[in-house]
Structures are given as structure tokens and as C-alpha cells.
Scaffold this motif. Structure first.
Motif, PDB file in Angstrom:
ATOM      1  N   THR A  85       0.784  -1.257  -0.028  1.00 44.05           N
ATOM      2  CA  THR A  85      -0.036   0.106   0.108  1.00 44.05           C
ATOM      3  C   THR A  85       0.859   1.166  -0.046  1.00 44.05           C
ATOM      4  O   THR A  85       0.617   2.117  -0.591  1.00 44.05           O
ATOM      5  CB  THR A  85      -1.006  -0.147   1.279  1.00 44.05           C
ATOM      6  N   ASP A  86       1.617   1.140   0.633  1.00 44.85           N
ATOM      7  CA  ASP A  86       2.757   2.465   0.858  1.00 44.85           C
ATOM      8  C   ASP A  86       3.499   2.568  -0.696  1.00 44.85           C
ATOM      9  O   ASP A  86       3.708   3.715  -1.107  1.00 44.85           O
ATOM     10  CB  ASP A  86       3.691   2.045   1.958  1.00 44.85           C
ATOM     11  N   MET A  87       3.935   1.368  -1.159  1.00 45.69           N
ATOM     12  CA  MET A  87       4.465   1.475  -2.231  1.00 45.69           C
ATOM     13  C   MET A  87       3.512   2.196  -3.519  1.00 45.69           C
ATOM     14  O   MET A  87       4.002   2.906  -4.417  1.00 45.69           O
ATOM     15  CB  MET A  87       4.914   0.185  -2.797  1.00 45.69           C
ATOM     16  N   HIS A  88       2.012   1.731  -3.340  1.00 43.49           N
ATOM     17  CA  HIS A  88       1.133   2.298  -4.255  1.00 43.49           C
ATOM     18  C   HIS A  88       1.218   3.713  -4.012  1.00 43.49           C
ATOM     19  O   HIS A  88       0.842   4.598  -5.057  1.00 43.49           O
ATOM     20  CB  HIS A  88      -0.386   1.590  -3.855  1.00 43.49           C
ATOM     21  N   LYS A  89       1.116   4.090  -2.635  1.00 43.14           N
ATOM     22  CA  LYS A  89       1.040   5.528  -2.576  1.00 43.14           C
ATOM     23  C   LYS A  89       2.174   6.326  -2.872  1.00 43.14           C
ATOM     24  O   LYS A  89       2.107   7.577  -3.618  1.00 43.14           O
ATOM     25  CB  LYS A  89       1.129   5.721  -1.197  1.00 43.14           C
ATOM     26  N   ARG A  90       3.574   6.048  -2.943  1.00 42.48           N
ATOM     27  CA  ARG A  90       4.390   6.573  -3.262  1.00 42.48           C
ATOM     28  C   ARG A  90       4.436   6.566  -4.938  1.00 42.48           C
ATOM     29  O   ARG A  90       5.067   7.630  -5.487  1.00 42.48           O
ATOM     30  CB  ARG A  90       5.862   5.595  -2.860  1.00 42.48           C
ATOM     31  N   LYS A  91       4.022   5.329  -5.454  1.00 40.77           N
ATOM     32  CA  LYS A  91       3.884   5.432  -6.979  1.00 40.77           C
ATOM     33  C   LYS A  91       3.027   6.637  -7.411  1.00 40.77           C
ATOM     34  O   LYS A  91       3.299   7.358  -8.287  1.00 40.77           O
ATOM     35  CB  LYS A  91       3.382   4.253  -7.484  1.00 40.77           C
ATOM     36  N   GLY A  92       1.793   6.862  -6.576  1.00 38.94           N
ATOM     37  CA  GLY A  92       1.175   8.009  -7.023  1.00 38.94           C
ATOM     38  C   GLY A  92       1.593   9.386  -6.887  1.00 38.94           C
ATOM     39  O   GLY A  92       1.525  10.256  -7.889  1.00 38.94           O
ATOM     40  N   ASP A  93       2.385   9.464  -5.820  1.00 38.89           N
ATOM     41  CA  ASP A  93       3.113  10.772  -5.688  1.00 38.89           C
ATOM     42  C   ASP A  93       4.020  10.971  -6.595  1.00 38.89           C
ATOM     43  O   ASP A  93       4.163  11.874  -7.601  1.00 38.89           O
ATOM     44  CB  ASP A  93       3.814  10.747  -4.278  1.00 38.89           C
ATOM     45  N   ASN A  94       4.803   9.925  -7.047  1.00 39.73           N
ATOM     46  CA  ASN A  94       5.602   9.923  -8.219  1.00 39.73           C
ATOM     47  C   ASN A  94       5.089  10.417  -9.643  1.00 39.73           C
ATOM     48  O   ASN A  94       5.525  11.216 -10.180  1.00 39.73           O
ATOM     49  CB  ASN A  94       6.484   8.727  -8.288  1.00 39.73           C
ATOM     50  N   GLN A  95       4.140   9.698 -10.129  1.00 38.66           N
ATOM     51  CA  GLN A  95       3.219   9.802 -11.007  1.00 38.66           C
ATOM     52  C   GLN A  95       2.945  11.386 -11.182  1.00 38.66           C
ATOM     53  O   GLN A  95       3.035  11.988 -12.067  1.00 38.66           O
ATOM     54  CB  GLN A  95       2.170   9.065 -11.204  1.00 38.66           C
ATOM     55  N   GLN A  96       2.466  12.063 -10.093  1.00 33.85           N
ATOM     56  CA  GLN A  96       1.792  13.594  -9.957  1.00 33.85           C
ATOM     57  C   GLN A  96       3.142  14.516 -10.091  1.00 33.85           C
ATOM     58  O   GLN A  96       2.850  15.451 -10.628  1.00 33.85           O
ATOM     59  CB  GLN A  96       1.244  13.860  -8.605  1.00 33.85           C
ATOM     60  N   MET A  97       4.313  13.827  -9.610  1.00 35.09           N
ATOM     61  CA  MET A  97       5.598  14.680  -9.795  1.00 35.09           C
ATOM     62  C   MET A  97       5.830  14.728 -11.157  1.00 35.09           C
ATOM     63  O   MET A  97       6.357  15.893 -11.644  1.00 35.09           O
ATOM     64  CB  MET A  97       6.672  14.161  -8.756  1.00 35.09           C
ATOM     65  N   ILE A  98       5.639  13.549 -11.732  1.00 33.19           N
ATOM     66  CA  ILE A  98       6.304  13.512 -13.321  1.00 33.19           C
ATOM     67  C   ILE A  98       5.112  14.365 -14.139  1.00 33.19           C
ATOM     68  O   ILE A  98       5.744  14.932 -14.963  1.00 33.19           O
ATOM     69  CB  ILE A  98       6.097  12.013 -13.755  1.00 33.19           C
ATOM     70  N   ILE A  99       4.085  14.363 -13.480  1.00 30.07           N
ATOM     71  CA  ILE A  99       2.980  15.338 -14.455  1.00 30.07           C
ATOM     72  C   ILE A  99       3.477  16.763 -14.558  1.00 30.07           C
ATOM     73  O   ILE A  99       3.531  17.546 -15.270  1.00 30.07           O
ATOM     74  CB  ILE A  99       1.540  15.154 -14.070  1.00 30.07           C
ATOM     75  N   ASP A 100       3.782  17.066 -13.086  1.00 31.00           N
ATOM     76  CA  ASP A 100       4.307  18.710 -12.904  1.00 31.00           C
ATOM     77  C   ASP A 100       5.231  18.766 -13.589  1.00 31.00           C
ATOM     78  O   ASP A 100       5.580  20.005 -14.054  1.00 31.00           O
ATOM     79  CB  ASP A 100       4.540  18.830 -11.290  1.00 31.00           C
ATOM     80  N   LEU A 101       6.219  17.998 -13.523  1.00 29.84           N
ATOM     81  CA  LEU A 101       7.474  18.327 -14.097  1.00 29.84           C
ATOM     82  C   LEU A 101       7.497  18.224 -15.640  1.00 29.84           C
ATOM     83  O   LEU A 101       8.084  18.904 -16.615  1.00 29.84           O
ATOM     84  CB  LEU A 101       8.605  17.009 -13.845  1.00 29.84           C
ATOM     85  N   ASN A 102       6.557  17.480 -16.357  1.00 28.20           N
ATOM     86  CA  ASN A 102       6.038  17.718 -17.474  1.00 28.20           C
ATOM     87  C   ASN A 102       5.771  18.759 -17.939  1.00 28.20           C
ATOM     88  O   ASN A 102       6.177  19.565 -18.925  1.00 28.20           O
ATOM     89  CB  ASN A 102       5.357  16.434 -18.039  1.00 28.20           C
ATOM     90  N   VAL A 103       4.858  19.398 -17.018  1.00 29.36           N
ATOM     91  CA  VAL A 103       4.301  20.768 -17.489  1.00 29.36           C
ATOM     92  C   VAL A 103       5.318  21.802 -17.460  1.00 29.36           C
ATOM     93  O   VAL A 103       5.382  22.672 -18.428  1.00 29.36           O
ATOM     94  CB  VAL A 103       3.122  21.000 -16.415  1.00 29.36           C
ATOM     95  N   LYS A 104       6.204  21.674 -16.416  1.00 27.49           N
ATOM     96  CA  LYS A 104       7.338  22.556 -16.393  1.00 27.49           C
ATOM     97  C   LYS A 104       8.306  22.412 -17.392  1.00 27.49           C
ATOM     98  O   LYS A 104       8.823  23.369 -18.138  1.00 27.49           O
ATOM     99  CB  LYS A 104       8.158  22.261 -15.173  1.00 27.49           C
ATOM    100  N   VAL A 105       8.511  21.262 -18.181  1.00 28.74           N
ATOM    101  CA  VAL A 105       9.429  20.905 -19.095  1.00 28.74           C
ATOM    102  C   VAL A 105       8.775  21.667 -20.374  1.00 28.74           C
ATOM    103  O   VAL A 105       9.417  22.282 -21.266  1.00 28.74           O
ATOM    104  CB  VAL A 105       9.707  19.607 -19.360  1.00 28.74           C
TER     105      VAL A 105
END
Length: 553
Positions: A85-105
Motif C-alpha cells: 500500500t505504501d508503495m502504491h502511495k509513493r507510486k501515485g506521488d511520483n506520477q503526480q510529480m512526473i506530471i508537474d515536471l512535464n508541465v514545467k518542461v
């Protein structure tokens, strides 16, 4: 910028971007590791679940060891599930970070594109500026060459100017010696002519016609001999046509020499004076905005006949019409005005100039007027229509003017020129005369053959209008023109000229250039003078309110 420089710049920008965005690579690697670990945990969980079921099914209820092992496995399973469950949570956070970074890129890519476009524009601008700098460098080189040439020419001209100045000084010295010698000869000629004139006046009725003719020839020859200093040629109209028989000739020997009257004419400076053509009425105009008519024909007394009002600023010049029924005045308020002498009423106000009006004269008839102004124009007015019928563009402010007949106007200007105008033509002036100073005043002989011009270089020029030739230059060491509109005047027979000086002295020359008299009564600069049209009476006005009437003893 060259193509290689441009590629190097892009490579540097890409490397800079990679160094700035290197954190994305680590995040992606960690994300892959998490996914792999998640898959491993799922497999382990599935295996444990299968094993747990096998153990449940294969063991009895009383087997305590198996039960303990099951509990351990269940606990381990719960831990793994929590970790998953913790890994799933961290996976969601990483995906959101990737989306934000993609927008910034994406935003950074847009900015990079804008920077690249600006870089291209700046490169083009640099190229154009380099071309312009090259062109200006070439132009500066040409200008430096031209400047060097001009300097050389200036040096040569300066040397020529110095030599010419030296030559001029020598010529002036020689000329002054020649003038002194000439004046001595002229004085002898004048004395001889005066003796002959007195003899002629005393015994004229006893001389025969032959003797008269001989005397006239001698006078004419004497005048021609003295033409070196440019005197006026003898005009026989002065001897016969205008004054009757030879025995009644008026030679103009009577010049004013004493003060007859003196009075305060205005509350400030007196700028203009003019005699009436019909009676002993003298008109004055002053800085107090008034035109005054003075009766000076009653012995040693004077009387204010009229006070003509209407001007809004100082009055500059005056003129009577030929009938003596109208008087014309100009003012600093850009207007000219005409008053009636009999009723003292303002008849006409002529507006249209954009500068102060310095001079005005009646042209031929009483219904036509010409005015000269500081706005560099002359205007001709028709009093019947009360309108300007023509404007002459002189190019320089007009200080004074005269009219020789109904169609010819002569004007004196600030640019040192005397201009001649034909009212029948709209063309510009022709046959201009260039003098050495600003023209302050003009006066015309009665036969319209000779023009006197007062010049700011402290001289008075006598000009023959028949050929526009300067006949004489009148001057004196102490004579100084007091202002830009100082007025001079011929006497009635045009044999003498009177002019006021800045020191208050009144100078009278004969037209041959000899100074006849210096009258001293004014204490400040004399602004204007005027001879009575039919006598030797002279009026002068100054800056200290005074009007002085001069007569002959």
C-alpha cells in the motif's frame, strides 16, 4: 554570428537544460524500481497466500506449531500488504510529480523557443548594425578627408583675408587723405558759390540775361567739378521752376539756428513728429499711445489743438495726406489708424499685420495707404473698402518707407537693404540697394529725384533715384544714430538734411556733404525731425518728452 557559433550556442543550451533537468532521470529510475519491487511483492504475496491455504487445509486444528507458523505468515502477509500500500502511495506521488515536471518542461521548451527566436532576431540586428557601422566608418573617413581639405582652404583664405585687410587699411588711409584734400577744395568751391549767390541775389535784377546764363553755367561746372565726393547735381527746378524768376531764387541758406519754442509734448518718449501741409500745426506721436496736434503759429506760444486717441500701444510714425484733412499713425499694437483733422475723430483702423507697424504713408491719393511692419511685409490698403488690397513680402522687417508717386514705393529694412516696389505689379522688388547698416529712416526730395537714407552705421546716404547711385555719404565723428527708427528730413528746397543724434545734438548738412550746423538743446537722444513744408522752421522730438521748434534768426 556564424553557423558554427550558432550550433555551439544550441549545444550549450541543451547541456544546460540536461544539467537542470537531471533529477527527472533519477525519479524515473526509482519509479521503475518501485514497480519492479511491487511486482515481486505481489508474487511473494500470492505465493504466501497459496502456501497459507495449503497449510490451512493440510494441518489440523490441534497442531499448535502450525498455527503459530500460520500467524507468523499472516503477520508477514499483513506487513507485505502494508508495504504494498505504501508503495502504491509513493507510486501515485511520483506520477503526480512526473506530471508537474512535464508541465514545467513544456513551459521551459516554449521559453527556449522564444529565446531562440530572439537570438535569431538579435543576430540579424547585429549583422545590420555591423553593416551600418562599416558604412558610417567609411563616411567618417570621407568627412575627415573633406574636413582636412576645408581646413587647408580656410588657412589659405585666412591668409588672403589678412593680406586684403592690410591692403584695405592702406587704401582707407589713402582715402582719408584724399577726402581731406577734397574737403578743402569743396570748402573753397562752396565759398565761391556763396559769394556768387549773394551777389546774384543783391544785384540779380540788374544783370542781363547773358550774364544770368553765364552764372548758371559756372554754377553747373562747379557742381560737376565737385562730383568726386558725390554731391547732388544742380537741379534747375530748384532755381526757377519751383520758385519763379531767377531774381527771386530761394537757395535755402536760411537754416534754423535757435530755439523758438520748447514744450513737453507727451507723458513719455516722443517717437514721431510731422508738420501739417496747410498751417503751422505740428503733430507728435509718443509712447503714451496718443497723437497730439499742436498750434505753434501764435508768436512764442503753443496750444494743444487736439488729442487723438485710439492706439493701444506706442505710436511710431505719422503722415498727413496732401490735403491736410487726414492724419495717419502707426502703432506697436500691429495696427494703423486714420483720424480726421477737422473733427478729431477716428476714421479707420487697419489691422492685419502680425508685428508692430513702424511706418505708413499715403500713396498718391487720400484713399490709398501703404504700411511697413516688423512682420517683414508691406501692405497696401484701400480706405474706401477698408481692406488690404495687396501684400508685399520683403523678407526683412521694414523700418521706414516713402512713396515717389502713385505706383512706386521705396522701403528701408533691417537687413541693410533699400527695396523698390511697383504697386501695379505683384512681382517682388527689383534693383535693391545694399548698404552697410540697418536703414532707420528714409526721406524724399520734392522732385522725387533724390532719396536720403539714415543708416545704423552712423551715416546718411544721398541716392540718385534716376540711376540708383549713391551720390554722397554724410557723417561726423560725434554723430551717432540713436535708435532703429531715428527719422531724418530734407528741408523744403532739398539743399540741406537734418538728423538727430544719440547725444541730443541736431546736425544739419548741405547735400554736398558739408556739415553746416550743430544745434544743441536736447539732453537725450533725438528720435525724429521734420521741416515745415514751406519754410525753414524745424521740429525735433526726443526721449525725454520734449518737442523743440527751431527757427532762423
Amino acid at each position: 554570428m556564424t553557423e558554427n557559433d550558432y550550433r555551439q550556442k544550441i549545444l550549450e543550451r541543451l547541456l544546460e537544460r540536461n544539467s537542470r533537468e537531471s533529477g527527472f532521470h533519477e525519479i524515473i529510475i526509482n519509479n521503475h524500481r518501485i514497480l519492479e519491487r511491487n511486482l515481486e511483492l505481489k508474487s511473494e504475496n500470492l505465493a504466501l497466500t497459496v502456501e497459507n491455504e495449503k497449510l490451512r487445509n493440510g494441518l489440523g486444528v490441534g497442531d499448535s506449531a502450525a498455527q503459530a507458523r500460520i500467524q507468523v505468515l499472516e503477520k508477514k502477509l499483513l506487513d507485505k500488504q502494508e508495504e504494498l500500500t505504501d508503495m502504491h502511495k509513493r507510486k501515485g506521488d511520483n506520477q503526480q510529480m512526473i506530471i508537474d515536471l512535464n508541465v514545467k518542461v513544456t513551459e521551459l521548451q516554449k521559453q527556449l523557443e522564444l529565446k531562440n527566436n530572439s537570438l535569431i532576431e538579435q543576430s540579424r540586428l547585429i549583422q545590420s548594425l555591423k553593416a551600418e557601422v562599416q558604412m558610417l566608418t567609411t563616411k567618417v573617413g570621407k568627412l575627415e578627408e573633406l574636413n582636412s581639405t576645408l581646413k587647408d582652404e580656410h588657412t589659405a583664405l585666412h591668409l588672403l583675408h589678412c593680406s586684403l585687410e592690410e591692403k584695405l587699411r592702406k587704401t582707407q588711409t589713402e582715402n582719408s587723405h584724399m577726402v581731406e584734400r577734397l574737403m578743402k577744395f569743396k570748402a573753397k568751391d562752396a565759398e565761391k558759390m556763396n559769394e556768387e549767390n549773394e551777389t546774384f541775389l543783391r544785384f540779380g535784377s540788374l544783370f542781363s540775361r547773358k550774364k544770368n546764363d553765364a552764372m548758371k553755367r559756372e554754377l553747373a561746372e562747379a557742381a560737376r567739378d565737385s562730383s568726386v565726393s558725390s554731391p547732388l547735381p544742380i537741379n534747375e527746378d530748384l532755381f526757377s521752376g519751383a520758385y519763379g524768376n531767377a531774381s527771386n531764387v530761394y537757395f535755402g541758406d536760411e537754416i534754423p539756428n535757435r530755439v523758438h519754442l520748447q514744450f513737453d509734448a507727451h507723458d513719455g518718449e516722443v517717437n514721431a513728429v510731422k508738420w501739417s501741409p496747410l498751417e503751422r500745426i505740428v503733430a507728435t506721436g509718443g509712447a503714451d499711445r496718443k497723437v497730439k496736434l499742436w498750434d505753434v503759429g501764435k508768436g512764442n506760444t503753443f496750444e494743444l489743438r487736439a488729442n487723438l486717441i485710439g492706439s493701444n500701444q506706442a505710436v511710431n510714425s505719422l503722415d498727413f495726406d496732401s490735403t491736410g484733412t487726414l492724419i495717419l499713425g502707426t502703432s506697436n499694437d500691429f495696427a494703423s489708424r486714420v483720424w480726421g483733422i477737422a473733427d478729431h475723430r477716428l476714421r479707420h483702423t487697419l489691422t492685419g499685420h502680425s508685428g508692430k507697424v513702424m511706418a505708413a504713408k499715403f500713396v498718391g491719393e487720400s484713399q490709398k495707404i501703404v504700411t511697413g511692419s516688423h512682420d517683414r511685409t508691406l501692405k497696401i490698403w484701400d480706405l474706401r473698402s477698408k481692406a488690404c488690397v495687396e501684400t508685399k513680402f520683403a523678407g526683412s522687417s521694414c523700418n521706414d518707407l516713402v512713396t515717389t508717386d502713385s505706383s512706386t514705393i521705396v522701403s528701408g529694412h533691417f537687413d541693410k537693404k533699400i527695396r523698390f516696389w511697383d504697386t501695379r505689379s505683384s512681382d517682388s522688388s527689383t534693383n535693391d540697394i545694399q548698404l552697410q547698416g540697418k536703414v532707420t529712416s528714409l526721406d524724399l526730395s520734392k522732385d522725387c529725384h533724390y532719396l536720403a537714407a539714415c543708416v545704423r552705421d552712423d551715416t546718411i546716404k544721398i541716392i540718385d533715384l534716376r540711376n540708383n547711385h549713391i551720390l554722397a555719404s554724410l557723417s561726423h565723428d560725434s554723430f551717432k544714430v540713436g535708435c532703429d527708427f531715428a527719422r531724418i528730413a530734407f528741408n523744403p528746397d532739398c539743399s540741406h538734411i537734418a538728423a538727430g543724434s544719440a547725444d541730443g545734438s541736431l546736425y544739419i548738412w548741405n547735400v554736398n556733404g558739408k556739415l553746416v550746423s550743430i544745434l544743441k538743446d536736447h539732453t537725450v537722444s533725438i528720435q525724429a525731425v521734420s521741416f515745415h513744408p514751406f519754410s525753414s522752421i524745424l521740429a525735433s522730438v526726443d526721449r525725454a518728452k520734449k518737442c523743440t521748434i527751431w527757427t532762423h534768426v
